[in-house]
Design an enzyme around this catalytic site. Structure first.
Site, mmCIF file in Angstrom:
data_model
loop_
_atom_site.group_PDB
_atom_site.id
_atom_site.type_symbol
_atom_site.label_atom_id
_atom_site.label_comp_id
_atom_site.label_asym_id
_atom_site.label_seq_id
_atom_site.Cartn_x
_atom_site.Cartn_y
_atom_site.Cartn_z
ATOM 1 N N GLY A 240 27.627 76.220 -46.416
ATOM 2 C CA GLY A 240 26.619 77.215 -46.074
ATOM 3 C C GLY A 240 25.671 77.653 -47.164
ATOM 4 O O GLY A 240 24.645 78.275 -46.859
ATOM 5 N N GLU A 275 33.320 72.984 -47.911
ATOM 6 C CA GLU A 275 32.592 71.919 -47.202
ATOM 7 C C GLU A 275 31.100 72.001 -47.504
ATOM 8 O O GLU A 275 30.286 72.224 -46.604
ATOM 9 C CB GLU A 275 32.805 72.067 -45.692
ATOM 10 C CG GLU A 275 34.256 72.038 -45.250
ATOM 11 C CD GLU A 275 34.430 72.454 -43.793
ATOM 12 O OE1 GLU A 275 33.449 72.903 -43.154
ATOM 13 O OE2 GLU A 275 35.549 72.330 -43.288
ATOM 14 N N GLY A 277 27.316 70.970 -48.052
ATOM 15 C CA GLY A 277 26.452 69.878 -47.615
ATOM 16 C C GLY A 277 25.102 69.986 -48.296
ATOM 17 O O GLY A 277 24.801 69.284 -49.256
ATOM 18 N N ARG A 278 24.298 70.929 -47.822
ATOM 19 C CA ARG A 278 22.913 71.061 -48.291
ATOM 20 C C ARG A 278 22.820 71.269 -49.809
ATOM 21 O O ARG A 278 21.937 70.727 -50.459
ATOM 22 C CB ARG A 278 22.272 72.243 -47.564
ATOM 23 C CG ARG A 278 20.789 72.353 -47.780
ATOM 24 C CD ARG A 278 20.227 73.646 -47.151
ATOM 25 N NE ARG A 278 20.752 73.976 -45.874
ATOM 26 C CZ ARG A 278 20.121 73.758 -44.701
ATOM 27 N NH1 ARG A 278 18.927 73.212 -44.688
ATOM 28 N NH2 ARG A 278 20.688 74.117 -43.575
ATOM 29 N N ARG A 318 13.089 68.886 -39.415
ATOM 30 C CA ARG A 318 13.366 70.296 -39.703
ATOM 31 C C ARG A 318 12.180 71.231 -39.441
ATOM 32 O O ARG A 318 12.372 72.310 -38.861
ATOM 33 C CB ARG A 318 13.879 70.462 -41.130
ATOM 34 C CG ARG A 318 15.142 69.633 -41.425
ATOM 35 C CD ARG A 318 15.816 70.015 -42.735
ATOM 36 N NE ARG A 318 16.381 71.333 -42.654
ATOM 37 C CZ ARG A 318 15.844 72.409 -43.163
ATOM 38 N NH1 ARG A 318 14.726 72.322 -43.847
ATOM 39 N NH2 ARG A 318 16.417 73.582 -43.005
ATOM 40 N N CYS A 347 2.783 62.161 -30.914
ATOM 41 C CA CYS A 347 1.909 62.783 -29.921
ATOM 42 C C CYS A 347 2.465 64.089 -29.389
ATOM 43 O O CYS A 347 2.773 64.219 -28.190
ATOM 44 C CB CYS A 347 1.670 61.796 -28.788
ATOM 45 S SG CYS A 347 0.873 60.325 -29.421
ATOM 46 N N GLU A 348 2.665 65.025 -30.284
ATOM 47 C CA GLU A 348 3.070 66.384 -29.916
ATOM 48 C C GLU A 348 2.460 67.329 -30.927
ATOM 49 O O GLU A 348 2.484 67.038 -32.125
ATOM 50 C CB GLU A 348 4.595 66.555 -30.003
ATOM 51 C CG GLU A 348 5.353 65.744 -29.016
ATOM 52 C CD GLU A 348 6.766 66.273 -28.790
ATOM 53 O OE1 GLU A 348 7.012 67.470 -29.031
ATOM 54 O OE2 GLU A 348 7.598 65.471 -28.372
ATOM 55 N N TYR A 376 19.829 66.815 -44.279
ATOM 56 C CA TYR A 376 19.345 66.969 -42.906
ATOM 57 C C TYR A 376 17.946 66.361 -42.742
ATOM 58 O O TYR A 376 17.114 66.883 -42.015
ATOM 59 C CB TYR A 376 19.391 68.452 -42.485
ATOM 60 C CG TYR A 376 20.761 69.061 -42.687
ATOM 61 C CD1 TYR A 376 21.835 68.632 -41.935
ATOM 62 C CD2 TYR A 376 20.991 70.030 -43.675
ATOM 63 C CE1 TYR A 376 23.104 69.156 -42.137
ATOM 64 C CE2 TYR A 376 22.264 70.564 -43.878
ATOM 65 C CZ TYR A 376 23.313 70.117 -43.104
ATOM 66 O OH TYR A 376 24.564 70.633 -43.308
HETATM 67 N N1 LLP Z 1 31.032 72.790 -42.404
HETATM 68 C C1 LLP Z 1 30.734 72.912 -41.105
HETATM 69 C C2 LLP Z 1 31.811 73.124 -40.144
HETATM 70 C C3 LLP Z 1 29.396 72.826 -40.689
HETATM 71 O O1 LLP Z 1 29.103 72.953 -39.399
HETATM 72 C C4 LLP Z 1 28.365 72.614 -41.637
HETATM 73 C C5 LLP Z 1 26.968 72.498 -41.236
HETATM 74 C C6 LLP Z 1 28.738 72.479 -42.987
HETATM 75 C C7 LLP Z 1 30.083 72.589 -43.331
HETATM 76 C C8 LLP Z 1 27.730 72.235 -44.070
HETATM 77 O O2 LLP Z 1 26.881 73.327 -44.204
HETATM 78 P P1 LLP Z 1 25.846 73.376 -45.424
HETATM 79 O O3 LLP Z 1 26.644 73.486 -46.693
HETATM 80 O O4 LLP Z 1 25.046 72.139 -45.415
HETATM 81 O O5 LLP Z 1 25.023 74.574 -45.142
HETATM 82 N N2 LLP Z 1 20.364 70.643 -39.413
HETATM 83 C C9 LLP Z 1 20.322 71.974 -39.967
HETATM 84 C C10 LLP Z 1 21.641 72.355 -40.625
HETATM 85 C C11 LLP Z 1 22.829 72.233 -39.708
HETATM 86 C C12 LLP Z 1 24.137 72.617 -40.360
HETATM 87 C C13 LLP Z 1 25.280 72.292 -39.468
HETATM 88 N N3 LLP Z 1 26.586 72.560 -40.018
HETATM 89 C C14 LLP Z 1 19.171 72.078 -40.937
HETATM 90 O O6 LLP Z 1 18.433 71.095 -41.101
HETATM 91 O O7 LLP Z 1 18.930 73.138 -41.510
#
Ligand code: LLP
Length: 422
Positions: A240, A275, A277-278, A318, A347-348, A376
């Site tokens: 997150g 966990e 990600g971003r 995004r 085309c949007e 993402y």
């Molecule tokens: N763990 C779970 C259970 C999740 O659902 C997610 C992200 C993460 C970890 C990783 O979260 P992060 O550290 O990346 O914030 N497509 C959207 C973001 C969707 C996130 C979905 N879940 C965007 O482009 O902003």
């Protein structure tokens, strides 16, 4: 910090000029910096160094390219996966099965079985019935499935509604006030080793306070479960952390997260799982694109021109999905500025990256990047408008490799069939 910098007036990724990649691979193309990925992986780990027992499971949905996963496996990261496809990727990249966490609100029976057969480290259960099915599948195989129960703490993460997951109306987790009873029932299942709790309240968080509130609630639940005779050895604190998308933005980073988690979890005596990600992938990539046209505004005074680039909403969804901001910069800026709308060829009207933005002056044929596109980005790409699937390049020092091919319309068409009765 990333490794996309200007040298003598041109933008480079590490020791490779982006203009060279555009010439050799074509545009649009995602370009990732290996040094930036490594740096983020290490900074995140270092931020949590004071915590006693930690497992890092990179949320591969952010960027599941095999080369990226291999790089992060080499950094000691496991994976958080949410589908059978992601599980296959994590294993194919060499991530050890026991470091893989299987999240996701709709894991099918086949996917649960796939996880068991692969011997993954943990299942994050989203509802009681899933736990019952997993227990049965495991028992039939003579196994005990390691699992934690994901709770929904009903905390507002303060982020975009489409990426917020911890409010009670969201589909994720079991209501935290029902967790104890569910734990009691599932805990008796011989096929299940229910060993803890998971929580994840949303993505692109700009503050730690909502996370802290959620973790505090989890702490109370852990104490309650232990008082009820349950052994709680693992708590998965999710992902997150947000990243700056605009120059000058400041977000709480891994060090602040580590300090906060240390404070909230003092005395928990559990393995803490994360966990991210971003925060690992976001600023490690750009989307490199070429300006096709600069289309004048509809009238002489006031209306902005449209910069039409060869990347579109199918390559980087995004902005269209979340009104997200991605900085736009010329690869070889002239020093001039312009106020323009930036759009793709799809085309949007929603295929718009920015409206009325003050940007580097660009002209037809110029190269430019959308920054902070490592997370993402390519993973959410589609082939809408029968556009090619966007390729990916990984730079490492002065070398680079195409780590995902451009999938041409011919290839996509070859996978389709016209039945003989037409
Ligand atoms: N763990 C779970 C259970 C999740 O659902 C997610 C992200 C993460 C970890 C990783 O979260 P992060 O550290 O990346 O914030 N497509 C959207 C973001 C969707 C996130 C979905 N879940 C965007 O482009 O902003």
């Amino acid at each position: 910090m990333d490794h996309f910098d200007y040298r003598d007036g041109a933008l480079w990724c590490e020791d490779v000029p982006l203009a060279r990649i555009a010439a050799e691979v074509g545009t649009p193309v995602y370009v990732y910096s290996a040094a930036t990925f490594r740096r983020h992986a290490r900074v995140f780990r270092a931020g949590l160094a004071a915590l006693p027992r930690v497992h890092l499971a990179y949320a591969i949905k952010a960027n599941p390219n095999l080369a990226v996963l291999r790089l992060l496996a080499n950094e000691g990261y496991g994976a958080d996966v949410v589908s059978g496809g992601e599980l296959r990727r994590a294993l194919a990249a060499g991530m050890p099965a026991d470091g893989i966490v299987f999240s996701g609100v709709g894991k099918t029976r086949a996917e649960l079985a796939q996880g068991l057969d692969a011997g993954i480290g943990q299942f994050n259960l989203e509802l009681e019935e899933e736990g019952e099915v997993l227990a049965d599948l495991a028992q039939a195989r003579g196994l005990r499935a390691p699992a934690v129960l994901r709770v929904n703490p009903d905390v507002d993460a303060g982020t975009h509604a489409k990426i917020s997951t911890g409010r009670k109306q969201n589909k994720f987790g079991v209501p935290i006030d029902q967790a104890r009873a569910i734990f009691d029932r599932l805990g008796r299942r011989p096929g299940l080793h229910l060993r803890g709790i998971a929580v994840h309240i949303g993505s692109q968080l700009s503050e730690l306070a909502p996370l802290e509130a959620a973790y505090a609630r989890v702490g109370e639940l852990v104490a309650e479960l232990r008082a009820g005779g349950h052994a709680v050895s693992h708590v998965d604190l999710g992902g997150g952390l947000g990243v700056p998308y605009r120059a000058g933005e400041v977000f709480p980073g891994p060090a602040e997260l580590g300090t906060m988690v240390g404070r909230v979890t003092a005395g928990w005596d559990a393995e803490l799982m994360f966990e991210p990600g971003r925060v690992i992938a976001g600023n490690a990539g750009v989307l490199l694109t070429q300006v096709i046209w600069v289309k004048p505004g509809p009238d002489q005074d006031g209306a902005h021109p449209y910069v039409i680039v060869d990347a579109a909403m199918n390559d980087l969804a995004r902005p269209a999905l979340y009104d997200a901001w991605h900085d736009f910069a010329a690869v070889e800026p002239t020093g001039g500025r312009m106020v323009a709308n930036i759009a793709g060829p799809v085309c949007e009207s929603g295929d718009t990256f920015a409206m009325g933005r003050d940007i580097d002056r660009v002209a037809s044929g110029d190269l430019a990047v959308f920054r902070t596109a490592g997370a993402y980005g390519a993973t959410m790409a589609s082939t809408y408008n029968s556009r090619a699937l966007v390729p990916e390049v990984l730079v490492d020092g002065n070398r680079y490799a195409v780590v995902a091919d451009r999938v041409a319309p011919e290839t996509l068409i070859a996978a389709e069939r016209v039945p003989e009765w037409l």
